[in-house]
Design a protein around this motif. Sequence first.
Motif, short mmCIF file in Angstrom:
data_model
loop_
_atom_site.label_atom_id
_atom_site.label_comp_id
_atom_site.label_asym_id
_atom_site.label_seq_id
_atom_site.Cartn_x
_atom_site.Cartn_y
_atom_site.Cartn_z
N UNK A 36 -8.55 -38.27 -5.20
CA UNK A 36 -7.19 -38.99 -5.78
C UNK A 36 -6.04 -38.85 -4.47
N UNK A 37 -4.78 -39.17 -4.64
CA UNK A 37 -4.17 -39.43 -3.33
C UNK A 37 -2.93 -38.10 -4.22
N UNK A 38 -2.59 -37.62 -3.86
CA UNK A 38 -1.61 -36.86 -5.22
C UNK A 38 -0.48 -35.47 -3.79
N UNK A 39 0.32 -35.37 -4.22
CA UNK A 39 1.39 -34.44 -3.88
C UNK A 39 0.50 -33.24 -4.12
N UNK A 40 0.65 -32.45 -2.76
CA UNK A 40 -0.48 -30.87 -2.86
C UNK A 40 0.54 -29.63 -2.13
N UNK A 41 0.53 -28.44 -3.16
CA UNK A 41 1.47 -27.20 -2.34
C UNK A 41 -0.04 -26.23 -2.64
N UNK A 42 0.23 -26.06 -1.40
CA UNK A 42 -0.80 -24.74 -1.10
C UNK A 42 -0.58 -23.38 -1.74
N UNK A 43 0.64 -23.59 -2.31
CA UNK A 43 0.99 -21.93 -3.01
C UNK A 43 0.92 -22.26 -4.47
N UNK A 44 0.26 -21.86 -5.51
CA UNK A 44 -0.16 -22.61 -6.69
C UNK A 44 0.68 -21.48 -7.26
N UNK A 45 0.51 -20.54 -7.00
CA UNK A 45 1.88 -18.80 -7.64
C UNK A 45 3.04 -19.99 -7.94
N UNK A 57 6.48 -28.35 -12.13
CA UNK A 57 8.11 -28.23 -11.36
C UNK A 57 7.33 -26.95 -10.25
N UNK A 58 7.56 -26.76 -9.31
CA UNK A 58 7.75 -26.18 -8.39
C UNK A 58 8.78 -25.27 -7.79
N UNK A 66 21.51 -22.20 8.09
CA UNK A 66 21.68 -23.06 8.58
C UNK A 66 20.43 -24.19 8.83
N UNK A 67 18.83 -23.15 8.47
CA UNK A 67 17.93 -24.51 8.31
C UNK A 67 16.80 -23.30 8.14
N UNK A 68 16.37 -23.92 6.93
CA UNK A 68 15.03 -22.89 6.46
C UNK A 68 14.41 -24.35 6.15
N UNK A 69 12.92 -23.90 6.95
CA UNK A 69 12.07 -25.19 7.44
C UNK A 69 10.61 -25.27 5.66
N UNK A 70 10.63 -26.74 5.09
CA UNK A 70 10.10 -26.14 4.88
C UNK A 70 9.37 -27.59 4.37
N UNK A 71 7.60 -27.52 4.76
CA UNK A 71 6.60 -28.88 4.57
C UNK A 71 6.02 -29.55 3.38
N UNK A 72 6.31 -30.85 2.97
CA UNK A 72 5.94 -31.64 2.15
C UNK A 72 4.77 -31.86 2.32
N UNK A 73 3.34 -31.67 1.16
CA UNK A 73 2.06 -32.25 1.82
C UNK A 73 1.60 -33.44 0.89
N UNK A 74 0.71 -33.97 1.41
CA UNK A 74 0.29 -34.89 0.74
C UNK A 74 -1.02 -34.88 1.16
N UNK A 75 -2.41 -35.71 -0.27
CA UNK A 75 -3.33 -34.64 0.17
C UNK A 75 -4.44 -35.58 -0.76
N UNK A 76 -5.68 -35.58 -0.36
CA UNK A 76 -6.45 -37.01 -0.55
C UNK A 76 -8.20 -35.74 -0.99
#
Length: 311
Positions: A36-45, A57-58, A66-76
Amino acid sequence: MRKIKLSLALGFAVVTGLTSCLKEDTILSKDESNNVIEIYNNVPGTIVSDVSSLYPLYSEAFDVVPSAPYIFRVSYSGADVAPQDITVTLDQDPAALDYYNEEFDKHFEVLPASKYTIPGWTVTIKKGQRIAEIPVEFKTDQFDLSKSYAIPLKIVSASYGTISKNYGTVIFEIIAKNKYDGAYKGNGYTFMGTSNTTAPFLWSIDCSWGLNLITTGANSVYMDAKPVYRGGSIIYFGGIFPNIVFDPATDKVTAVNASGPGNGYNYGFPAVQTPTYNSRYDAATKTIYISYNIINTTWYATDTLVYCGPR
């Protein structure tokens, strides 16, 4: 089910058993045959929603910068890698956030677009891969720290495959933390003037059993206790979820009150106030010394809270 937590402000302790229900893993096991195609968070905690919630909800917390980096991930997600390039388009779904607010009596607001930068909401999972990433930079120094922000993210289309029903829409709580925010350990006691006795309480044996101080404003945090282990039993402390306000110039505590979010277990107490004791934050040791009393009562509480690390 999600554990109900009664935070400490006074030494009221209730012994209780613990039960918990775990949310299903985001990534499907390798023996699953359907991807399935889904929004993925690799820190389940970081998932904080109840298992019964329609939308996961994560919770992600960042320093005020001024700038805090983050990454949204999409998974197959599933047994196979992507058989071809898969173009996935995401967008925000304010209706999902409204639903979550109504479902759990929350007050999240959609994070304004002016408070983050992102290259776009379309990404490609390459053939033979499983994950695609969308980098984002949060301007947390521009956040109104009195507000609760979130990004309700939804997969609106995919060029190939089936969109996940469980993780096709995910809400990300985006928190900006002030310098007092974090996980703490410590101990203290309450003094009951009418009976001239003290009742000790123990917030934590070590940093694995402690409490969180959670940002409620630029210079304020509220206590959110974890359960405490003592004498072979799990102890919950009931109280008033005190909200602690600091003077940013001196780090002295200027007010303690019952306006922290808490979970409703306030026992009917009014606001509390800080007495003449030198309640303060020691920046060098990241220790908070605090003493306060309940207005119109003879109850006093004293704490020494030592910083363990980010929550």
